[in-house]
Design an enzyme around this catalytic site. Structure first.
Site, mmCIF file in Angstrom:
data_model
loop_
_atom_site.group_PDB
_atom_site.id
_atom_site.type_symbol
_atom_site.label_atom_id
_atom_site.label_comp_id
_atom_site.label_asym_id
_atom_site.label_seq_id
_atom_site.Cartn_x
_atom_site.Cartn_y
_atom_site.Cartn_z
ATOM 1 N N SER A 143 0.708 -1.580 -0.092
ATOM 2 C CA SER A 143 -0.074 -0.071 0.226
ATOM 3 C C SER A 143 0.799 1.048 -0.154
ATOM 4 O O SER A 143 1.727 1.587 0.898
ATOM 5 C CB SER A 143 -0.747 0.135 1.167
ATOM 6 N N ARG A 144 0.589 1.944 -0.597
ATOM 7 C CA ARG A 144 1.457 3.064 -1.040
ATOM 8 C C ARG A 144 0.989 4.111 -0.081
ATOM 9 O O ARG A 144 1.848 5.251 -0.445
ATOM 10 C CB ARG A 144 1.722 3.720 -3.039
ATOM 11 N N VAL A 145 -0.226 4.419 0.169
ATOM 12 C CA VAL A 145 -0.467 4.993 1.504
ATOM 13 C C VAL A 145 0.000 5.052 2.653
ATOM 14 O O VAL A 145 0.500 5.736 3.457
ATOM 15 C CB VAL A 145 -1.848 5.527 1.149
#
Length: 584
Positions: A442-444
């Site tokens: 998850s790039r968040v």
């Protein structure tokens, strides 16, 4: 005025021959409208019951009864009545309306099949505009060429024949939207499919709309919990994020999305599920499961099943996105599931090949990346000035034998903010949800986690990565030291804890209790076959003996050191009470 008129001629059609006086008036009208003399020819047309139809180039002036009715309908459509003033407005409209010389652009069908019609004569039609054929079937302009245009059909192509008339509506394709769509099952055009009657729309939104700009967005920092421990603890999803769910067929991709929908109950989140190319029975079963668990109250299902035309499958996700934008611009949070975009790309490929567009890699047209990017970019967390609403997208993509390097998977991976990779081997070994910890991301990240879950999760990803690496190196070794055996047992216990039955999402405090207990090695010596029962018993024990602690974690999203110590104490007390052996 219209384009080149150097060679304009006018064709007048009617059932009765016009009188000299009528011809003179038509000539004056043409000279006044086109600022030059236009040659006028008359032809008898027995199909016209009364009145005249005048065609000048691509302009058509329809003074037949059908044309007058259509003009009046267009006039009424432009009115915007409120809820209680429709009758006075209708009466006023009838009294004030006058027939005007309004040109219509009417074309001719050249060729038609079940999906595509080619049309000539509509020189000023625009991409995405709705066309109406003489049979009543509607289509959408999809291809503009020098010698005509092609449109995709939303109805039965057998009702259209070559040579029949088609007219412009001057309206782009859209879908009716409103609060009434919650709890309903509709098709890609917004027409109800559940037999519960008509849905009163509150407005019309275009299928295609520009994505919010940078200044219209704010950072993704609020969690959109799925209720799945494996995802919320390691690959958190934020409100406004686009998180891809990817994996082979029958690995639980839809189950993850459905559990995420179920977990939004009572959280004031609108859910939209878009089913593309699925069996009707599968969609019906999903709706039944959502209804039984009271999740349809805040959910709309848009279905373009496998039996629907490629055109309806193509527009279905855009229709769902338009409905989601309606709620997002009201300041609400939306969760939308596209299940799945692999079949969406296949439908678009079929239409593109029928439109004679050049095939590229894997026979997909060159703009298939733009197909999905312009859809997924519309998901956002809007700025406070625009209401602060959000739309979170969970696109689903099916892989073949785990090949994430195929064309469509790589496209969507590059568009989204992370992916949850579901692995077949894990699924068939009983690890469900079958999340591959190494390939998922998850790039968040932690920005989308509550502080409680972020603190409780700690280094669980690192612990699992070490376990998987150690498992590979030791699977052929029989002589292991005690420390290695203990580490393997601990890793197996963590993996077992991440197993979760379908339709049973965990609340925030339940996830915190499980994570804190596991990472403090309270469950180190609990046998794997008893892990599920131990977890259920532990949660019940903590909720019974420390309900205010659970409620505080759910309410504040915080986990203090005192809370952590209290959870560990309760977990060890339950371990001793249940007859287990304490781990160190």
């Amino acid at each position: 005025m219209r384009a080149d008129r150097s060679r304009l001629t006018a064709q007048l059609r009617s059932a009765q021959e016009p009188t000299p006086e009528q011809l003179r008036r038509f000539g004056e009208f043409l000279t006044r409208t086109y600022r030059r003399e236009v040659p006028l020819n008359w032809a008898r047309d027995e199909s016209l019951r009364s009145g005249f139809r005048l065609q000048v180039g691509s302009d058509v002036y329809d003074w037949t009864p059908d044309g007058r009715v259509r003009q009046f309908q267009d006039y009424l459509r432009r009115l915007q009545p409120g809820e209680n003033d429709i009758i006075p407005l209708m009466r006023q409209a009838v009294e004030e309306w006058e027939l005007a010389a309004v040109p219509e652009e009417i074309g001719t069908v050249l060729t038609v099949d079940s999906e595509i019609a080619t049309v000539s004569g509509l020189d000023h039609a625009q991409y995405g505009e709705i066309l109406v054929f003489s049979s009543g079937v509607r289509g959408m302009v999809q291809d503009l060429r020098r010698d005509g245009l092609s449109c995709i059909l939303f109805g039965d192509g057998e009702e259209i024949s070559a040579g029949s008339m088609v007219r412009r509506t001057l309206r782009t394709a859209g879908i009716p939207v409103g609060d009434g769509y919650l709890g309903r099952v509709v098709d890609a055009l917004g027409v109800p499919m559940d037999g519960k009657g008509r849905i009163p729309p509150q407005e019309q939104r275009p299928l295609e709309a520009p994505a919010p700009g940078i200044l219209d967005r704010q950072p993704v920092n609020a969690p959109m919990e799925t209720g799945l421990l494996a995802i919320d603890s390691m690959f958190p999803i934020g409100r406004g994020q686009r998180e891809l769910i990817i994996g082979d067929r029958q690995t639980g991709k839809t189950a993850v999305a459905v559990d995420a929908i179920l977990n939004q109950k009572g959280k004031d989140v609108v859910c939209i599920y878009v089913a593309i190319g699925q069996k009707t029975s599968s969609v019906a079963q999903l709706v039944e499961n959502l209804t039984r668990r009271e999740a349809m109250e805040y959910t709309c299902v848009i279905s373009a099943p496998a039996g629907a035309s490629a055109a309806l499958q193509y527009i279905a996700p855009y229709a769902g996105c338009a409905l989601g934008e309606y709620f997002m611009h009201q300041g609400r949070d939306v969760l939308i599931v596209y299940d799945d975009l692999s079949k969406h790309a296949v439908a678009y490929r079929a239409l593109s090949l029928l439109l004679e567009r050049s095939p590229g890699r894997e026979a997909y047209p060159g703009d298939v990346f733009y197909l999905h990017s312009r859809l997924l970019e519309r998901s956002a967390h809007l700025s406070d000035e625009l209401g602060g609403g959000s739309m979170t997208a969970l696109p689903i993509v099916e892989t073949q034998a785990g090949d994430v390097s195929a064309y469509i998977p790589t496209n969507i991976i590059s568009i989204t903010d992370g992916q949850i990779f579901l692995e077949s081997d894990l699924f068939f070994s009983g690890q469900r949800p079958a999340v591959n910890v190494g390939l998922s991301v998850s790039r968040v990240g932690g920005d989308a986690q509550t502080k409680a879950v972020k603190s409780a999760a700690g280094a669980i990803r690192l612990e699992l990565a070490q376990y998987r690496e150690m498992e590979v190196f030791t699977q052929f070794s029989s002589d292991l030291d005690d420390a290695t055996k203990r580490q393997l047992t601990y890793g197996q216990g963590l993996m077992r804890l991440l197993r979760q039955p379908q339709y049973a999402p965990f609340s925030q405090h339940q996830q915190v209790v499980i994570l804190v207990s596991a990472l403090n090695r309270v469950m180190q010596d609990v046998p794997l076959e008893k892990m599920d029962a131990f977890r259920a018993g532990l949660l019940a024990y903590v909720e019974e003996n420390a309900m205010d602690l659970c409620q505080r974690i759910d309410r504040t999203g915080l986990l203090s050191q005192e809370d952590r110590e209290e959870i560990v104490r309760l977990a060890r007390a339950y371990l001793a009470q249940s007859g287990g052996k304490q781990g160190g």
